[in-house]
Design an enzyme around this catalytic site. Structure first.
Site, PDB file in Angstrom:
ATOM      1  CE  LYS A 295      -3.505  -5.894   4.787  1.00 52.36           C
ATOM      2  NZ  LYS A 295      -2.165  -6.033   5.387  1.00 52.36           N
TER       3      LYS A 295
ATOM      4  CB  SER B  72      -0.853   0.073   1.326  1.00 53.30           C
ATOM      5  OG  SER B  72      -0.259  -0.046   2.493  1.00 53.30           O
TER       6      SER B  72
ATOM      7  CD  GLN C 220       3.115   0.937   3.897  1.00 52.30           C
ATOM      8  OE1 GLN C 220       3.855   1.003   5.070  1.00 52.30           O
ATOM      9  NE2 GLN C 220       2.526   0.111   3.371  1.00 52.30           N
TER      10      GLN C 220
ATOM     11  CD  GLU D  80       9.211   1.204   6.620  1.00 50.43           C
ATOM     12  OE1 GLU D  80       8.726   0.775   7.573  1.00 50.43           O
ATOM     13  OE2 GLU D  80       9.015   1.414   5.505  1.00 50.43           O
TER      14      GLU D  80
ATOM     15  CE  LYS E 118       6.360  -0.463  10.499  1.00 55.21           C
ATOM     16  NZ  LYS E 118       4.950  -1.230   9.847  1.00 55.21           N
TER      17      LYS E 118
ATOM     18  CG  HIS F 233       5.337   3.481   9.003  1.00 54.32           C
ATOM     19  ND1 HIS F 233       4.314   2.578   8.822  1.00 54.32           N
ATOM     20  CD2 HIS F 233       6.251   3.315   8.031  1.00 54.32           C
ATOM     21  CE1 HIS F 233       4.584   1.856   7.931  1.00 54.32           C
ATOM     22  NE2 HIS F 233       5.762   2.263   7.297  1.00 54.32           N
TER      23      HIS F 233
ATOM     24  NE  ARG G 195      -2.217  -1.268   5.433  1.00 54.63           N
ATOM     25  CZ  ARG G 195      -2.141  -1.624   6.598  1.00 54.63           C
ATOM     26  NH1 ARG G 195      -3.392  -0.928   7.137  1.00 54.63           N
ATOM     27  NH2 ARG G 195      -1.667  -2.476   7.205  1.00 54.63           N
TER      28      ARG G 195
ATOM     29  CG  HIS H 218       7.045   4.189   2.321  1.00 54.42           C
ATOM     30  ND1 HIS H 218       6.971   4.866   3.289  1.00 54.42           N
ATOM     31  CD2 HIS H 218       6.988   2.962   2.850  1.00 54.42           C
ATOM     32  CE1 HIS H 218       6.599   4.175   4.581  1.00 54.42           C
ATOM     33  NE2 HIS H 218       6.839   2.695   4.296  1.00 54.42           N
TER      34      HIS H 218
END
Length: 452
Positions: free
Chosen positions: A313, A106, A108, A135, A133, A110, A307, A288
């Protein structure tokens, strides 16, 4: 006292339709390397992720005792060090993953820590924890994705050369964006940057609020242009991507998510390719979408995702459009530049075979990653003990891992936890032995990777 070297059973996530199928999935193949009554890889089922850590959604377990790693580190604070245990609530500060991506994940972002706390309190079903989050992604196979907003002149270029995009945004909104950024697209002046970000947020939010029926109709025009124009599509593409490559990407993503808003979002975002060993870092609130490939991923221990495209979802477009930083830059500024890891000793066999241990060190305290490649039989790497926990996974070849007098075989997919202060030795049993080690150490945290 127990030697702090623990082999882990780590579970693959089979809940996502985006994963590679059966044993084609590195996540599934690595999970299956550790025998378990709870896991049987099904040949027709997608497996997207392998989780290594203490996150309650998919906690790792001691192969011998079946205790969860979370239970073990809470029972014995020395495994993580008292400082890290207290700072992170007796939980591992990072979540280590293998991702095997067959179709787009997706679009998205964070949330940062404060937003995560608010979202979790308001909607714990969709936001299962209160942590941020950030990453890091390291390519294990060739990878492509969409990461961060493109330079503004590229977005403006697409407004002018993709009629279906301009029509969707609306002439008025497109013109407002062009006028707002004109003449200072690349300015470093703080006032110009803030003005540019507001213009970008306005244009992007306009797109994201478009009705689904309107999007679906516009996609038909977009696909027709991509199929018809080829190399001339989108005015021949942008500086980072030719027209044919961009047209092929639009067609490919439409075959996965037909009529999706993400087909227009991609004109706002950088398209990135990573070769094996290349990496990038994404801060909290960075937009991203991962598109394909196998990657090692390390992040703060969270499962919060906001998302807004390429997914069946839950989508939270109001939160996404207000939370993003709207920073805009070439993808080169998100790529990392690993350096030699200074706290490892290679033996003469390792040196003579050009073995390496390289450090990916993002500008946060929760995690860093070392990739070690031992390229000869008997090549050995001795890692100094650190004041924090480590998790290691072998992705290629075979060898041994030892802590003190405890020696364990290590093959593809084998995962081990190494406790704080323990010296750890890796030794190759062939001409290829590749491992990734995620760790946290608060003292002397060095941002040595040289983010641009």
């Amino acid at each position: 006292m127990q030697v702090p070297l623990i082999r882990l059973q780590c579970g693959p996530s089979s809940t996502s339709h985006t994963g590679k199928i059966g044993s084609e999935s590195a996540a599934a193949k690595f999970a299956a390397a550790t025998p378990s009554n709870e896991l049987s890889i099904e040949s027709e089922k997608p497996y997207a992720e392998l989780w290594m850590g203490t996150h309650p959604s998919l906690p790792s377990k001691d192969v011998e005792t079946r205790r969860t790693l979370l239970d073990m580190v809470q029972d014995n604070q020395a495994l993580m060090s008292q400082e890290i245990s207290e700072r992170y609530g007796q939980k591992l500060p990072f979540l280590f993953k293998v991702l095997s991506i067959r179709k787009a994940l997706s679009i998205q972002a964070h949330p940062n820590k404060k937003l995560a706390e608010r979202l979790h309190a308001k909607d714990p079903k969709n936001y299962p924890d209160d942590n941020h989050k950030p990453e890091m992604t390291i390519a294990v196979t060739p990878f492509d994705g969409l990461c961060g907003f493109r330079p503004l002149e590229e977005i403006s270029h697409f407004f002018s050369t993709v009629p279906s995009l301009r029509k969707l945004i609306g002439e008025s909104a497109a013109k407002q964006f062009e006028d707002a950024i004109h003449g200072h697209e690349t300015s470093d002046a703080e006032a110009d940057i803030e003005k540019n970000k507001k213009a970008l947020q306005a244009a992007f939010s306009t797109l994201m609020k478009t009705e689904k029926s309107t999007i679906a109709a516009a996609v038909k025009d977009l696909i027709a242009s991509a199929e018809r124009e080829g190399e001339k599509f989108a005015g021949g593409g942008g500086p980072s991507q030719g027209g044919k490559e961009l047209a092929d990407l639009v067609i490919r993503l439409n075959s996965q998510f037909e009529g999706d808003i993400g087909l227009f979002v991609l004109f706002f975002l950088n398209y990135v390719k990573l070769e094996i060993g290349e990496a990038m870092f994404l801060k909290a609130d960075d937009i991203h979408a991962y598109l394909s490939g196998d990657i090692i991923e390390c992040m703060a221990s969270s499962d919060n995702v906001v998302r807004a495209g390429f997914t069946p979802k839950y989508q939270d477009i109001p939160t996404l459009t207000t939370m993003l930083t709207y920073s805009y830059a070439p993808i080169s500024e998100q790529k990392m530049h690993p350096v030699d890891y200074p706290y490892v000793t290679l033996n003469s066999t390792a040196y003579s075979s050009s073995s390496t241990a390289i450090l990916y060190d993002p500008p946060i305290e929760e995690f860093s990653v070392v990739k070690t490649e031992l390229r000869a039989q008997g090549a050995k790497a001795t890692f100094e003990g650190i004041e924090g926990p480590s998790i290691l996974i072998c992705t290629k070849g075979k060898g041994k891992i030892s802590v003190g007098s405890k020696i364990q075989e290590m093959g593809e997919g084998f995962v081990f936890f190494v406790g704080a202060t323990a010296e750890c030795v890796l030794e190759s049993e062939g001409e290829e032995f590749t491992t990734f080690k995620a760790f946290c150490e608060l003292q002397g945290k060095e941002f040595a990777n040289g983010m641009n």
